[in-house]
Design a protein around this motif. Structure first.
Motif, PDB file in Angstrom:
ATOM      1  N   ARG A  46       4.354  -0.948   5.608  1.00 24.37           N
ATOM      2  CA  ARG A  46       3.278  -1.364   4.705  1.00 24.37           C
ATOM      3  C   ARG A  46       2.037  -1.844   5.442  1.00 24.37           C
ATOM      4  O   ARG A  46       0.968  -1.920   4.840  1.00 24.37           O
ATOM      5  CB  ARG A  46       3.777  -2.488   3.788  1.00 24.37           C
ATOM      6  CG  ARG A  46       4.900  -2.074   2.874  1.00 24.37           C
ATOM      7  CD  ARG A  46       5.210  -3.146   1.855  1.00 24.37           C
ATOM      8  NE  ARG A  46       6.397  -2.816   1.071  1.00 24.37           N
ATOM      9  CZ  ARG A  46       6.791  -3.468  -0.001  1.00 24.37           C
ATOM     10  NH1 ARG A  46       6.093  -4.500  -0.443  1.00 24.37           N
ATOM     11  NH2 ARG A  46       7.888  -3.120  -0.654  1.00 24.37           N
ATOM     12  N   CYS A  47       2.160  -2.208   6.715  1.00 21.24           N
ATOM     13  CA  CYS A  47       1.007  -2.726   7.457  1.00 21.24           C
ATOM     14  C   CYS A  47      -0.054  -1.642   7.629  1.00 21.24           C
ATOM     15  O   CYS A  47       0.257  -0.516   8.015  1.00 21.24           O
ATOM     16  CB  CYS A  47       1.439  -3.244   8.832  1.00 21.24           C
ATOM     17  SG  CYS A  47       2.318  -4.815   8.797  1.00 21.24           S
ATOM     18  N   GLU A  48      -1.297  -1.991   7.359  1.00 22.74           N
ATOM     19  CA  GLU A  48      -2.399  -1.072   7.612  1.00 22.74           C
ATOM     20  C   GLU A  48      -2.683  -1.014   9.118  1.00 22.74           C
ATOM     21  O   GLU A  48      -2.168  -1.818   9.901  1.00 22.74           O
ATOM     22  CB  GLU A  48      -3.648  -1.540   6.866  1.00 22.74           C
ATOM     23  CG  GLU A  48      -3.485  -1.605   5.359  1.00 22.74           C
ATOM     24  CD  GLU A  48      -3.278  -0.241   4.728  1.00 22.74           C
ATOM     25  OE1 GLU A  48      -3.543   0.775   5.405  1.00 22.74           O
ATOM     26  OE2 GLU A  48      -2.837  -0.197   3.569  1.00 22.74           O
ATOM     27  N   THR A 149      -3.105  -8.841   8.960  1.00 22.11           N
ATOM     28  CA  THR A 149      -2.472  -7.528   8.853  1.00 22.11           C
ATOM     29  C   THR A 149      -1.000  -7.663   8.506  1.00 22.11           C
ATOM     30  O   THR A 149      -0.475  -6.964   7.630  1.00 22.11           O
ATOM     31  CB  THR A 149      -2.629  -6.751  10.176  1.00 22.11           C
ATOM     32  OG1 THR A 149      -4.023  -6.502  10.413  1.00 22.11           O
ATOM     33  CG2 THR A 149      -1.890  -5.425  10.127  1.00 22.11           C
ATOM     34  N   GLY A 153       1.123  -6.867   4.974  1.00 20.97           N
ATOM     35  CA  GLY A 153       2.290  -5.991   4.978  1.00 20.97           C
ATOM     36  C   GLY A 153       3.501  -6.612   4.328  1.00 20.97           C
ATOM     37  O   GLY A 153       4.463  -5.908   4.007  1.00 20.97           O
ATOM     38  N   SER A 158      -0.721  -3.744  -3.483  1.00 24.21           N
ATOM     39  CA  SER A 158      -1.421  -2.850  -2.564  1.00 24.21           C
ATOM     40  C   SER A 158      -2.772  -2.484  -3.157  1.00 24.21           C
ATOM     41  O   SER A 158      -3.105  -2.861  -4.274  1.00 24.21           O
ATOM     42  CB  SER A 158      -0.600  -1.579  -2.316  1.00 24.21           C
ATOM     43  OG  SER A 158      -0.397  -0.878  -3.531  1.00 24.21           O
ATOM     44  N   ARG A 219       4.225   3.260  -0.873  1.00 19.09           N
ATOM     45  CA  ARG A 219       3.471   2.005  -0.863  1.00 19.09           C
ATOM     46  C   ARG A 219       3.130   1.555  -2.274  1.00 19.09           C
ATOM     47  O   ARG A 219       3.174   0.358  -2.590  1.00 19.09           O
ATOM     48  CB  ARG A 219       2.187   2.167  -0.035  1.00 19.09           C
ATOM     49  CG  ARG A 219       1.411   0.868   0.151  1.00 19.09           C
ATOM     50  CD  ARG A 219       2.196  -0.134   0.978  1.00 19.09           C
ATOM     51  NE  ARG A 219       1.524  -1.425   1.097  1.00 19.09           N
ATOM     52  CZ  ARG A 219       1.769  -2.482   0.324  1.00 19.09           C
ATOM     53  NH1 ARG A 219       2.670  -2.401  -0.661  1.00 19.09           N
ATOM     54  NH2 ARG A 219       1.129  -3.619   0.516  1.00 19.09           N
TER      55      ARG A 219
END
Length: 392
Positions: A46-48, A149, A153, A158, A219
């Motif tokens: 999920r972390c960008e 970040t 996550g 989202s 996501r």
């Protein structure tokens, strides 16, 4: 870290809305190590992409009663966030949370609180050696960005689907298609549910694996199990909550076997070959495996007018096209108002299509019980006209 079993993933998804006692029983049964490993895998997915210039190590401490498990994450610009296995890295941020709160953050409802469940130590240790002090502004800035970040996550919520589409490499928005607003309108009610989603067509050209839409759905549906079907082998994409399957969408036996094993589905999306024959085959095989209350989506219906895809050459799409399929579903939706041929029983689409929503090149077919009765069968045209005159 060890890979997570599908069974544990499904149990964690359901635990997102369970009681404290049920979550504790799950953790005790599966083991804290296995649960933390599974949760960290989900966080990493999920972390960008990080933006911090300096590499930052973040310690995530997960507590369960008197037990604690620490996982150290490396966060650095232009790199995916990853677990650090080497010993004793310098930690610039510590995040602490109970395993119960972390499960609820990841797999609870999107309106679950996002404050008051973490404790944080920011740059807990002085940089060393002394001559690094001149870098403090950059250290603090990078530590702030990296911590943000990781915390993002750890959240169920989202970005909007259009932004997720662009970030994930899907073409469902800001390209030839403007599909994501329609998807958000029809999929919003599924967002907090443990849904099963099947998308036909994984994408990718030449040597590319594709999978942009599958990552987007993973996501967006933070409690969902996502399945993708492609005629080419894309199984390298398989990871927790995302399974890539190999099969031909024009092979009914293949589709039924797939649905028997992985279904029933809450959502099926046909973004496959767009050959009109294939669209009909897939719908006939898979619509019975959509749950009541679920949705079947057909994309890229423009091929109904392209003869090279089996479409009609004229201005009107014929019955063998995807548009023709949707036209037929409108008749099925109103089957009670039509004469029953030879006393035949209603078909599955007549019994269970409850709504058809059509936009440019995309259709959403809702499934349920089409049980609203029409006028009594004994009423003929004259009785109908008389009733209309009375209403007037």
């Amino acid at each position: 870290m060890p890979k997570t079993s599908t069974t544990l993933t499904e149990r964690l998804i359901l635990a997102g809305t369970a009681s404290d006692r049920e979550i504790a029983e799950l953790v005790d049964d599966a083991g804290l190590d296995a649960v933390v490993a599974a949760l960290v895998e989900e966080i990493l997915s999920r972390c960008e992409q990080p933006v911090n210039i300096k590499a930052v190590h973040i310690a995530l401490d997960v507590d369960h009663g008197d037990e604690r498990r620490r996982v150290v994450l490396r966060v650095h610009r232009d790199e995916p966030v990853r677990v650090v296995d080497e010993p004793a890295p310098v930690v610039w941020s510590r995040l602490g949370i109970t395993v119960t709160d972390l499960i609820r953050r990841l797999y609870g409802r999107t309106d679950h609180r996002r404050t008051g469940d973490f404790h944080n130590s920011f740059v807990p240790d002085a940089p060393s050696p002394q001559d690094m002090y001149f870098e403090l502004p950059e250290i603090f800035n990078s530590a702030t960005q990296a911590t943000g970040t990781v915390i993002a996550g750890c959240a169920a919520h989202s970005a909007d689907l259009g932004s997720l589409s662009v970030r994930s490499g899907s073409d469902k928005w800001a390209s030839f298609h403007w599909y994501t607003p329609h998807y958000e309108r029809h999929f919003a009610r599924f967002r907090d549910e443990p849904v099963r989603v099947l998308e036909i067509g994984i994408g990718g050209y030449d040597e590319q694996l594709g999978g942009g839409s599958l990552r987007m759905w993973k996501r967006y549906f933070h409690r969902g199990l996502i399945f993708g079907l492609d005629i080419f082998d894309k199984t390298e994409l398989t990871e927790p909550r995302l399974t890539a399957l190999v099969g031909d969408q024009n092979d009914p036996e293949c589709l039924v076997a797939l649905a028997e094993r992985h279904g029933p589905f809450d959502i099926v999306i046909d973004d496959g070959s767009h050959m009109n024959e294939h669209v009909h085959t897939s719908f006939a095989a898979l619509f019975p495996y959509v749950r009541d209350g679920g949705i079947y989506v057909i994309e890229d219906m423009q091929t109904s007018y392209l003869p090279s895809f089996g479409g009609s050459p004229g201005d009107s799409a014929g019955p063998g096209t995807s548009v023709g399929l949707v036209k037929g579903l409108l008749d099925d939706l109103h089957h009670r108002e039509r004469p029953r041929r030879n006393g035949a029983e209603p078909s599955i689409t007549q019994r269970s299509v409850t709504g058809v929503h059509v936009y440019h090149n995309i259709a959403f077919v809702e499934k349920g019980t089409n049980g609203e009765d029409g006028l009594p069968g004994w009423m003929d045209v004259a009785a109908w006209d008389a009733l209309g005159a009375t209403d007037a």
